[in-house]
Design a protein around this motif. Sequence first.
Motif, PDB file in Angstrom:
ATOM      1  N   PRO A  59       1.082  -1.129   0.218  1.00  0.00           N
ATOM      2  CA  PRO A  59       0.175   0.153   0.222  1.00  0.00           C
ATOM      3  C   PRO A  59       0.689   1.070  -0.313  1.00  0.00           C
ATOM      4  CG  PRO A  59       0.089  -1.034   2.262  1.00  0.00           C
ATOM      5  CD  PRO A  59       0.970  -2.031   1.631  1.00  0.00           C
ATOM      6  N   LEU A  60      -0.162   1.938  -1.144  1.00  0.00           N
ATOM      7  CA  LEU A  60       1.151   3.691  -0.688  1.00  0.00           C
ATOM      8  C   LEU A  60       0.347   4.996   0.611  1.00  0.00           C
ATOM      9  CD1 LEU A  60       0.572   4.138  -4.528  1.00  0.00           C
ATOM     10  CD2 LEU A  60       2.936   3.554  -3.064  1.00  0.00           C
ATOM     11  N   ALA A  61       1.375   5.342   1.536  1.00  0.00           N
ATOM     12  CA  ALA A  61       0.893   5.579   2.654  1.00  0.00           C
ATOM     13  C   ALA A  61       0.193   7.165   2.005  1.00  0.00           C
ATOM     14  CB  ALA A  61       1.711   6.267   3.663  1.00  0.00           C
ATOM     15  N   ASP A  62      -1.140   7.078   2.579  1.00  0.00           N
ATOM     16  CA  ASP A  62      -2.015   8.240   2.059  1.00  0.00           C
ATOM     17  C   ASP A  62      -2.294   8.856   0.547  1.00  0.00           C
ATOM     18  OD1 ASP A  62      -1.038   9.693   5.473  1.00  0.00           O
ATOM     19  OD2 ASP A  62       0.310   9.872   4.866  1.00  0.00           O
ATOM     20  N   SER A  63      -2.624   7.769   0.044  1.00  0.00           N
ATOM     21  CA  SER A  63      -2.665   7.311  -1.190  1.00  0.00           C
ATOM     22  C   SER A  63      -4.074   6.891  -1.459  1.00  0.00           C
ATOM     23  CB  SER A  63      -1.465   6.575  -1.831  1.00  0.00           C
ATOM     24  OG  SER A  63      -1.964   6.634  -3.005  1.00  0.00           O
ATOM     25  N   PRO A  64      -4.605   7.392  -2.466  1.00  0.00           N
ATOM     26  CA  PRO A  64      -5.909   6.694  -2.843  1.00  0.00           C
ATOM     27  C   PRO A  64      -5.707   5.225  -4.076  1.00  0.00           C
ATOM     28  CG  PRO A  64      -5.979   8.451  -4.158  1.00  0.00           C
ATOM     29  CD  PRO A  64      -4.749   8.531  -3.253  1.00  0.00           C
ATOM     30  N   TYR A  65      -4.607   4.956  -3.831  1.00  0.00           N
ATOM     31  CA  TYR A  65      -4.101   4.294  -4.595  1.00  0.00           C
ATOM     32  C   TYR A  65      -3.663   2.703  -4.694  1.00  0.00           C
ATOM     33  CZ  TYR A  65      -4.155   8.018  -8.300  1.00  0.00           C
ATOM     34  OH  TYR A  65      -5.284   8.847  -9.246  1.00  0.00           O
ATOM     35  N   ASP A  66      -3.811   1.687  -5.084  1.00  0.00           N
ATOM     36  CA  ASP A  66      -3.508   0.759  -3.856  1.00  0.00           C
ATOM     37  C   ASP A  66      -1.686   0.358  -5.285  1.00  0.00           C
ATOM     38  OD1 ASP A  66      -4.888   0.245  -2.215  1.00  0.00           O
ATOM     39  OD2 ASP A  66      -6.687  -0.156  -3.374  1.00  0.00           O
ATOM     40  N   ARG A  67      -1.024  -0.857  -5.258  1.00  0.00           N
ATOM     41  CA  ARG A  67      -0.810  -1.121  -5.537  1.00  0.00           C
ATOM     42  C   ARG A  67       0.438  -2.658  -5.155  1.00  0.00           C
ATOM     43  NH1 ARG A  67       5.027   1.826  -4.701  1.00  0.00           N
ATOM     44  NH2 ARG A  67       5.407   2.121  -2.376  1.00  0.00           N
ATOM     45  N   VAL A  68       0.110  -3.385  -6.419  1.00  0.00           N
ATOM     46  CA  VAL A  68       0.764  -4.739  -5.726  1.00  0.00           C
ATOM     47  C   VAL A  68       2.233  -5.296  -6.781  1.00  0.00           C
ATOM     48  CG1 VAL A  68      -0.080  -7.875  -6.489  1.00  0.00           C
ATOM     49  CG2 VAL A  68      -1.549  -5.887  -5.622  1.00  0.00           C
ATOM     50  N   LEU A  69       2.561  -6.155  -6.076  1.00  0.00           N
ATOM     51  CA  LEU A  69       4.462  -6.260  -6.343  1.00  0.00           C
ATOM     52  C   LEU A  69       4.816  -7.455  -7.123  1.00  0.00           C
ATOM     53  CD1 LEU A  69       7.107  -5.610  -7.370  1.00  0.00           C
ATOM     54  CD2 LEU A  69       7.989  -5.811  -5.240  1.00  0.00           C
ATOM     55  N   TYR A  70       4.451  -7.773  -8.350  1.00  0.00           N
ATOM     56  CA  TYR A  70       4.954  -9.376  -9.132  1.00  0.00           C
ATOM     57  C   TYR A  70       6.180  -9.750  -9.745  1.00  0.00           C
ATOM     58  CZ  TYR A  70      -0.252  -8.829  -9.763  1.00  0.00           C
ATOM     59  OH  TYR A  70      -1.226  -8.091  -9.114  1.00  0.00           O
ATOM     60  N   VAL A  71       6.545 -10.030  -8.169  1.00  0.00           N
ATOM     61  CA  VAL A  71       8.572 -11.203  -8.812  1.00  0.00           C
ATOM     62  C   VAL A  71       8.111 -12.286  -9.330  1.00  0.00           C
ATOM     63  CG1 VAL A  71      10.418 -11.004  -8.306  1.00  0.00           C
ATOM     64  CG2 VAL A  71       9.032  -9.767  -6.771  1.00  0.00           C
ATOM     65  N   TRP A  72       8.780 -12.079 -11.100  1.00  0.00           N
ATOM     66  CA  TRP A  72       8.522 -12.991 -11.910  1.00  0.00           C
ATOM     67  C   TRP A  72      10.215 -13.401 -11.648  1.00  0.00           C
ATOM     68  CZ3 TRP A  72       4.110 -15.407 -13.838  1.00  0.00           C
ATOM     69  CH2 TRP A  72       2.803 -14.105 -13.740  1.00  0.00           C
ATOM     70  N   SER A  73      10.100 -15.519 -12.332  1.00  0.00           N
ATOM     71  CA  SER A  73      12.143 -15.733 -12.528  1.00  0.00           C
ATOM     72  C   SER A  73      12.047 -16.928 -13.692  1.00  0.00           C
ATOM     73  CB  SER A  73      12.444 -16.288 -11.376  1.00  0.00           C
ATOM     74  OG  SER A  73      13.534 -16.900 -11.353  1.00  0.00           O
ATOM     75  N   CYS A  74      12.250 -16.906 -14.447  1.00  0.00           N
ATOM     76  CA  CYS A  74      13.034 -17.468 -14.836  1.00  0.00           C
ATOM     77  C   CYS A  74      14.056 -18.939 -14.673  1.00  0.00           C
ATOM     78  CB  CYS A  74      13.422 -17.395 -16.919  1.00  0.00           C
ATOM     79  SG  CYS A  74      13.342 -18.516 -17.468  1.00  0.00           S
ATOM     80  N   ASN A  75      13.244 -20.365 -14.684  1.00  0.00           N
ATOM     81  CA  ASN A  75      14.318 -20.751 -13.259  1.00  0.00           C
ATOM     82  C   ASN A  75      14.946 -21.682 -14.487  1.00  0.00           C
ATOM     83  OD1 ASN A  75      11.887 -23.047 -14.762  1.00  0.00           O
ATOM     84  ND2 ASN A  75      11.156 -23.551 -13.909  1.00  0.00           N
ATOM     85  N   ARG A  76      15.055 -21.207 -15.630  1.00  0.00           N
ATOM     86  CA  ARG A  76      15.675 -22.378 -16.372  1.00  0.00           C
ATOM     87  C   ARG A  76      17.977 -21.966 -16.483  1.00  0.00           C
ATOM     88  NH1 ARG A  76      14.308 -24.914 -21.143  1.00  0.00           N
ATOM     89  NH2 ARG A  76      11.679 -24.337 -21.177  1.00  0.00           N
ATOM     90  N   ARG A  77      18.907 -22.781 -16.449  1.00  0.00           N
ATOM     91  CA  ARG A  77      20.142 -22.057 -16.075  1.00  0.00           C
ATOM     92  C   ARG A  77      20.849 -21.422 -16.552  1.00  0.00           C
ATOM     93  NH1 ARG A  77      23.531 -24.494 -12.064  1.00  0.00           N
ATOM     94  NH2 ARG A  77      21.831 -26.670 -11.739  1.00  0.00           N
ATOM     95  N   ALA A  78      20.653 -21.511 -17.915  1.00  0.00           N
ATOM     96  CA  ALA A  78      20.806 -20.722 -18.854  1.00  0.00           C
ATOM     97  C   ALA A  78      20.773 -19.647 -18.737  1.00  0.00           C
ATOM     98  CB  ALA A  78      20.669 -21.675 -20.805  1.00  0.00           C
ATOM     99  N   CYS A  79      19.345 -18.726 -18.090  1.00  0.00           N
ATOM    100  CA  CYS A  79      18.913 -18.062 -17.785  1.00  0.00           C
ATOM    101  C   CYS A  79      19.248 -17.056 -16.929  1.00  0.00           C
ATOM    102  CB  CYS A  79      17.455 -18.154 -18.450  1.00  0.00           C
ATOM    103  SG  CYS A  79      17.118 -18.384 -19.290  1.00  0.00           S
ATOM    104  N   THR A  80      19.654 -17.815 -15.692  1.00  0.00           N
ATOM    105  CA  THR A  80      20.576 -17.728 -14.291  1.00  0.00           C
ATOM    106  C   THR A  80      21.253 -15.797 -15.134  1.00  0.00           C
ATOM    107  OG1 THR A  80      19.893 -19.639 -13.652  1.00  0.00           O
ATOM    108  CG2 THR A  80      21.301 -17.317 -12.196  1.00  0.00           C
ATOM    109  N   GLY A  81      21.089 -14.988 -13.847  1.00  0.00           N
ATOM    110  CA  GLY A  81      21.964 -13.920 -13.913  1.00  0.00           C
ATOM    111  C   GLY A  81      21.753 -12.677 -15.461  1.00  0.00           C
TER     112      GLY A  81
END
Length: 84
Positions: A59-81
């Motif tokens: 949540p944003l303090a003193d704001s009428p807006y809401d937000r959600v953080l989404y964290v995605w990741s690829c689990n293939r070794r070749a893509c790491t880093g």
Amino acid sequence: MLGYSDGDMGPAEDTDPFACKLGGRPLWLDQTSAIPDPSASVCEQCGSDMALLVQAYVPLADSPYDRVLYVWSCNRRACTGKPG
């Protein structure tokens, strides 16, 4: 924020977009018009679908807006880093 999983949620329980959760399917705040393009969760390196690691309501303090953080990741070794 440091958290631990308190167990699996069944489909009937996994309905609150304001809940913080680990993994699963994303729940969008606006189910009609603000759903991101599916390509937003595709790895730019290999083209595979990425896994949702975390969905966190931030949540944003003193704001009428809401937000959600989404964290995605690829689990293939070749893509790491590598960007994307």
